[in-house]
Motif scaffolding. Structure first.
Motif, PDB file in Angstrom:
ATOM      1  N   GLN A  25       0.827  -1.190   0.000  1.00 29.06           N
ATOM      2  CA  GLN A  25       0.000   0.000   0.000  1.00 29.06           C
ATOM      3  C   GLN A  25       0.871   1.253   0.000  1.00 29.06           C
ATOM      4  OE1 GLN A  25      -3.484  -0.902  -0.267  1.00 29.06           O
ATOM      5  NE2 GLN A  25      -2.103  -2.595  -0.658  1.00 29.06           N
ATOM      6  N   PRO A  26       0.432   2.314  -0.663  1.00 33.72           N
ATOM      7  CA  PRO A  26       1.251   3.525  -0.770  1.00 33.72           C
ATOM      8  C   PRO A  26       1.362   4.275   0.552  1.00 33.72           C
ATOM      9  CG  PRO A  26      -0.913   3.885  -1.718  1.00 33.72           C
ATOM     10  CD  PRO A  26      -0.842   2.432  -1.380  1.00 33.72           C
ATOM     11  N   TRP A  27       2.474   4.959   0.727  1.00 35.21           N
ATOM     12  CA  TRP A  27       2.754   5.810   1.886  1.00 35.21           C
ATOM     13  C   TRP A  27       2.681   5.025   3.202  1.00 35.21           C
ATOM     14  CZ3 TRP A  27      -1.157   7.726  -1.638  1.00 35.21           C
ATOM     15  CH2 TRP A  27      -0.605   8.503  -2.653  1.00 35.21           C
ATOM     16  N   THR A  28       3.244   3.815   3.166  1.00 37.49           N
ATOM     17  CA  THR A  28       3.350   2.959   4.341  1.00 37.49           C
ATOM     18  C   THR A  28       4.812   2.552   4.504  1.00 37.49           C
ATOM     19  OG1 THR A  28       2.987   0.943   3.051  1.00 37.49           O
ATOM     20  CG2 THR A  28       1.023   2.036   3.962  1.00 37.49           C
ATOM     21  N   ALA A 162       3.375  12.173   6.293  1.00 36.13           N
ATOM     22  CA  ALA A 162       3.959  11.205   7.212  1.00 36.13           C
ATOM     23  C   ALA A 162       5.010  10.340   6.534  1.00 36.13           C
ATOM     24  CB  ALA A 162       2.872  10.326   7.809  1.00 36.13           C
ATOM     25  N   ALA A 163       4.879  10.163   5.218  1.00 33.99           N
ATOM     26  CA  ALA A 163       5.842   9.372   4.456  1.00 33.99           C
ATOM     27  C   ALA A 163       7.085  10.170   4.076  1.00 33.99           C
ATOM     28  CB  ALA A 163       5.180   8.811   3.200  1.00 33.99           C
ATOM     29  N   GLY A 164       7.114  11.444   4.444  1.00 29.41           N
ATOM     30  CA  GLY A 164       8.290  12.259   4.180  1.00 29.41           C
ATOM     31  C   GLY A 164       8.207  13.128   2.962  1.00 29.41           C
ATOM     32  N   PHE A 165       7.030  13.150   2.326  1.00 27.21           N
ATOM     33  CA  PHE A 165       6.809  14.041   1.198  1.00 27.21           C
ATOM     34  C   PHE A 165       5.916  15.178   1.665  1.00 27.21           C
ATOM     35  CE2 PHE A 165       7.499   9.792  -0.472  1.00 27.21           C
ATOM     36  CZ  PHE A 165       8.552  10.011  -1.351  1.00 27.21           C
ATOM     37  N   GLY A 166       5.780  16.204   0.875  1.00 32.09           N
ATOM     38  CA  GLY A 166       4.928  17.289   1.315  1.00 32.09           C
ATOM     39  C   GLY A 166       4.577  18.226   0.194  1.00 32.09           C
ATOM     40  N   VAL A 167       3.301  18.357  -0.048  1.00 33.61           N
ATOM     41  CA  VAL A 167       2.827  19.234  -1.094  1.00 33.61           C
ATOM     42  C   VAL A 167       2.481  20.592  -0.502  1.00 33.61           C
ATOM     43  CG1 VAL A 167       1.100  19.403  -2.946  1.00 33.61           C
ATOM     44  CG2 VAL A 167       1.938  17.198  -2.239  1.00 33.61           C
ATOM     45  N   ALA A 168       2.753  20.744   0.824  1.00 36.66           N
ATOM     46  CA  ALA A 168       2.259  21.920   1.548  1.00 36.66           C
ATOM     47  C   ALA A 168       0.761  21.963   1.293  1.00 36.66           C
ATOM     48  CB  ALA A 168       2.977  23.186   1.090  1.00 36.66           C
ATOM     49  N   ASP A 169       0.227  23.027   0.793  1.00 33.94           N
ATOM     50  CA  ASP A 169      -1.164  23.015   0.369  1.00 33.94           C
ATOM     51  C   ASP A 169      -1.287  23.799  -0.920  1.00 33.94           C
ATOM     52  OD1 ASP A 169      -3.259  21.586   1.217  1.00 33.94           O
ATOM     53  OD2 ASP A 169      -3.900  22.933   2.806  1.00 33.94           O
ATOM     54  N   ASP A 170      -0.299  23.648  -1.775  1.00 34.15           N
ATOM     55  CA  ASP A 170      -0.245  24.396  -3.021  1.00 34.15           C
ATOM     56  C   ASP A 170      -1.083  23.681  -4.078  1.00 34.15           C
ATOM     57  OD1 ASP A 170       0.297  25.736  -5.315  1.00 34.15           O
ATOM     58  OD2 ASP A 170       2.444  25.368  -5.309  1.00 34.15           O
ATOM     59  N   PRO A 171      -2.244  24.209  -4.468  1.00 35.11           N
ATOM     60  CA  PRO A 171      -3.093  23.531  -5.443  1.00 35.11           C
ATOM     61  C   PRO A 171      -2.608  23.676  -6.879  1.00 35.11           C
ATOM     62  CG  PRO A 171      -4.086  25.614  -4.842  1.00 35.11           C
ATOM     63  CD  PRO A 171      -2.844  25.470  -3.995  1.00 35.11           C
ATOM     64  N   THR A 172      -1.549  24.442  -7.086  1.00 34.10           N
ATOM     65  CA  THR A 172      -1.125  24.736  -8.459  1.00 34.10           C
ATOM     66  C   THR A 172       0.054  23.885  -8.914  1.00 34.10           C
ATOM     67  OG1 THR A 172       0.419  26.465  -7.760  1.00 34.10           O
ATOM     68  CG2 THR A 172      -1.868  27.114  -8.162  1.00 34.10           C
ATOM     69  N   TRP A 173       0.629  23.061  -8.013  1.00 35.17           N
ATOM     70  CA  TRP A 173       1.832  22.330  -8.398  1.00 35.17           C
ATOM     71  C   TRP A 173       1.525  21.309  -9.491  1.00 35.17           C
ATOM     72  CZ3 TRP A 173       3.360  17.125  -7.992  1.00 35.17           C
ATOM     73  CH2 TRP A 173       2.422  16.276  -7.397  1.00 35.17           C
ATOM     74  N   ARG A 174       2.506  21.084 -10.319  1.00 40.07           N
ATOM     75  CA  ARG A 174       2.413  20.056 -11.348  1.00 40.07           C
ATOM     76  C   ARG A 174       3.548  19.073 -11.139  1.00 40.07           C
ATOM     77  NH1 ARG A 174      -0.528  21.358 -15.970  1.00 40.07           N
ATOM     78  NH2 ARG A 174      -0.033  19.256 -16.657  1.00 40.07           N
ATOM     79  N   GLY A 175       3.323  17.832 -11.530  1.00 40.34           N
ATOM     80  CA  GLY A 175       4.307  16.796 -11.302  1.00 40.34           C
ATOM     81  C   GLY A 175       5.578  16.988 -12.113  1.00 40.34           C
ATOM     82  N   LEU A 176       6.541  16.130 -11.827  1.00 38.47           N
ATOM     83  CA  LEU A 176       7.863  16.294 -12.431  1.00 38.47           C
ATOM     84  C   LEU A 176       7.904  15.879 -13.895  1.00 38.47           C
ATOM     85  CD1 LEU A 176       9.063  13.160 -12.474  1.00 38.47           C
ATOM     86  CD2 LEU A 176       9.403  13.644 -10.069  1.00 38.47           C
ATOM     87  N   PHE A 177       6.776  15.452 -14.467  1.00 41.66           N
ATOM     88  CA  PHE A 177       6.755  15.083 -15.878  1.00 41.66           C
ATOM     89  C   PHE A 177       6.257  16.203 -16.765  1.00 41.66           C
ATOM     90  CE2 PHE A 177       5.384  11.349 -13.307  1.00 41.66           C
ATOM     91  CZ  PHE A 177       6.626  10.772 -13.239  1.00 41.66           C
ATOM     92  N   ASP A 178       5.825  17.298 -16.181  1.00 45.05           N
ATOM     93  CA  ASP A 178       5.162  18.363 -16.922  1.00 45.05           C
ATOM     94  C   ASP A 178       6.059  18.920 -18.036  1.00 45.05           C
ATOM     95  OD1 ASP A 178       3.270  20.199 -17.650  1.00 45.05           O
ATOM     96  OD2 ASP A 178       3.836  21.650 -16.125  1.00 45.05           O
ATOM     97  N   GLY A 179       5.666  18.670 -19.290  1.00 42.39           N
ATOM     98  CA  GLY A 179       6.361  19.249 -20.435  1.00 42.39           C
ATOM     99  C   GLY A 179       7.682  18.610 -20.789  1.00 42.39           C
ATOM    100  N   ARG A 180       8.072  17.547 -20.091  1.00 43.99           N
ATOM    101  CA  ARG A 180       9.406  16.979 -20.312  1.00 43.99           C
ATOM    102  C   ARG A 180       9.383  15.635 -21.033  1.00 43.99           C
ATOM    103  NH1 ARG A 180      11.799  16.990 -14.342  1.00 43.99           N
ATOM    104  NH2 ARG A 180      13.524  15.948 -15.392  1.00 43.99           N
ATOM    105  N   ILE A 181       8.225  15.054 -21.204  1.00 46.84           N
ATOM    106  CA  ILE A 181       8.141  13.688 -21.705  1.00 46.84           C
ATOM    107  C   ILE A 181       7.702  13.677 -23.168  1.00 46.84           C
ATOM    108  CG2 ILE A 181       7.132  11.415 -21.342  1.00 46.84           C
ATOM    109  CD1 ILE A 181       8.925  12.492 -19.063  1.00 46.84           C
ATOM    110  N   GLY A 182       8.538  13.057 -24.015  1.00 47.19           N
ATOM    111  CA  GLY A 182       8.205  12.957 -25.423  1.00 47.19           C
ATOM    112  C   GLY A 182       7.337  11.761 -25.732  1.00 47.19           C
ATOM    113  N   CYS A 183       7.511  10.667 -24.974  1.00 52.67           N
ATOM    114  CA  CYS A 183       6.692   9.480 -25.149  1.00 52.67           C
ATOM    115  C   CYS A 183       6.850   8.583 -23.926  1.00 52.67           C
ATOM    116  CB  CYS A 183       7.047   8.709 -26.425  1.00 52.67           C
ATOM    117  SG  CYS A 183       8.745   8.127 -26.489  1.00 52.67           S
ATOM    118  N   TYR A 184       5.910   7.667 -23.761  1.00 54.01           N
ATOM    119  CA  TYR A 184       5.926   6.759 -22.605  1.00 54.01           C
ATOM    120  C   TYR A 184       5.628   5.351 -23.088  1.00 54.01           C
ATOM    121  CZ  TYR A 184       4.482   4.587 -18.166  1.00 54.01           C
ATOM    122  OH  TYR A 184       4.360   3.763 -17.077  1.00 54.01           O
TER     123      TYR A 184
END
Length: 404
Positions: A25-28, A162-184
């Motif tokens: 399970q995630p974040w465990t 609790a898992a050591g990550f934190g988005v604070a409470d910023d609703p505008t963040w985008r993931g680390l793939f934004d605009g960088r991926i040509g194909c998957y």
């Protein structure tokens, strides 16, 4: 470390000693072990690991001359409750093995190659399938997701922090793939028997059936199991039971899929008529219209039955994914001109992170590795090592074409 050694190293993490199935399970704490394994494999290959704010991971192979939109591969490491070993992890292990194979060939990519491990693909903890890739692509915003709660009432925001990550409470963040991926390109164990019937070790996906998860809340009246006459009861269990049978019948008539696999009963006492039954319907079909028609038919019959039982019904769509058609040119390129002949191109009724990236506009493809029993989301899920190695070779060939 080769494919078999990596697989053996990963196998004990999150495995049940009783059933042999997996509870990843995630974040465990189990998820932390999986992330540590991922970092170790990346480090052994001098790949730089980049996490995002919710725990999606990418290990980057980026030689000095590699530039331009990246080629991303990988899958996920989480599991359904008491799931199989191959659903998700096979794609991550195969991605690292494909990097090894490409290096052994002397290949140097001219575009960056990333090995991804998406978080909470199964939606088994917070109920929203492909949550990590949805957040990474912006298909779901953090503001929409942060207050989701698991079965124990823990908020997503609190679990992530609790898992050591934190988005604070910023609703505008985008993931680390934004605009960088040509194909998957995602490699996955097949969750069916199409490749078995075709006698092929590997196949290429044409698309993903539309599907959704719908919560059915039946409300009645708690009462004594012994003293309450049958005609005086307002029993939501009866309403649910008929609904489960109706879903089965409607799906068979439409050549679709309908499953009630999770049920919660209150007060859940042996000697009490329940006051509330909550059940989750998984519905899938060939088109979005057929999914909607299936859910409408089940809801109509459930509502009519609730009226007869003196209960009430509320239906909530918790997670809905539309039809995904993968890039046909990319699929044809991947399927063609192998030493074993062209790989078959087949559809799938299972959801994947690849579908989320495709919907976000990223050219996407999937490879499937034969599953001899067709069983998935179960400890019986399996793929032969020989077929897995064919999958690694097919993935390496694909990455070489795309990153040249």
């Amino acid at each position: 470390m080769g494919f078999e050694e990596m697989w053996a190293d990963l196998a004990p993490i999150g495995r049940s000693a009783t059933s042999g199935g997996y509870f990843r399970q995630p974040w465990t704490s189990t998820d932390a072990e999986l992330r540590a394994w991922f970092a170790e494999q990346a480090g052994a290959r001098d790949l730089h690991v980049e996490p995002d704010l919710v725990g999606n991971l990418v290990a980057w192979w980026q030689p000095p001359a590699a530039e331009g939109p990246a080629v991303l591969t990988g899958s996920h490491l989480d599991s359904v409750l008491d799931g199989g070993a191959f659903d998700g992890p096979l794609g991550v292990v195969s991605a690292f093995a494909a990097v090894d194979l490409l290096r052994s060939r002397g290949f140097v990519p001219t575009r960056p190659i990333g090995v991804a491990a998406f978080v909470e693909e199964e939606g088994s903890r917070f109920g929203l399938a492909c949550l990590g890739s949805r957040l990474a692509t912006g298909a779901t915003t953090w503001e929409q997701a942060r207050d989701l709660r698991d079965r124990d009432g823990v908020r997503l925001r609190d679990a992530v922090e609790a898992a050591g990550f934190g988005v604070a409470d910023d609703p505008t963040w985008r993931g680390l793939f934004d605009g960088r991926i040509g194909c998957y390109v995602e490699l996955h164990v097949e969750q069916g028997r199409d490749l078995v019937d075709r006698g092929a070790a590997v196949g290429v996906a044409s698309g993903i059936w539309p599907h959704g998860r719908y919560r059915f809340d039946f409300t009645g009246e708690a009462n004594h199991a012994g003293t309450t006459r049958m005609e005086d009861r307002r029993d939501p269990m009866l309403s649910y039971a008929m609904t489960a049978l109706a879903a089965n019948k409607q799906a068979r008539l439409a050549d679709a899929r309908a499953t009630f696999g999770r049920v919660h009963v209150e007060p859940n006492g042996t000697n009490a008529v329940p006051s509330r039954v909550t059940a989750w319907l998984d519905a899938r079909a060939d088109t979005e219209e057929e999914v909607a028609s299936l859910v409408d038919a089940v809801t109509r019959q459930a509502t009519e039955r609730a009226g007869r039982d003196g209960t009430t019904l509320e239906v909530t769509a918790e997670s809905v994914s539309g039809l995904v058609s993968f890039d046909p040119d990319l699929a044809a390129r991947i399927a063609a001109d192998h030493a074993e002949g062209d790989w078959p191109i087949i559809p799938t009724a299972a959801g994947h992170d690849a579908g989320i990236l495709s919907a976000a506009g990223v050219p996407t493809a999937m490879l499937f590795v034969r599953n001899p029993t067709g069983v998935s989301h179960s400890p019986e899920e399996h793929a032969a090592t020989a077929d897995c190695l064919v999958g690694v070779s097919a993935l390496a060939d694909t990455l070489e074409r795309l990153a040249s």
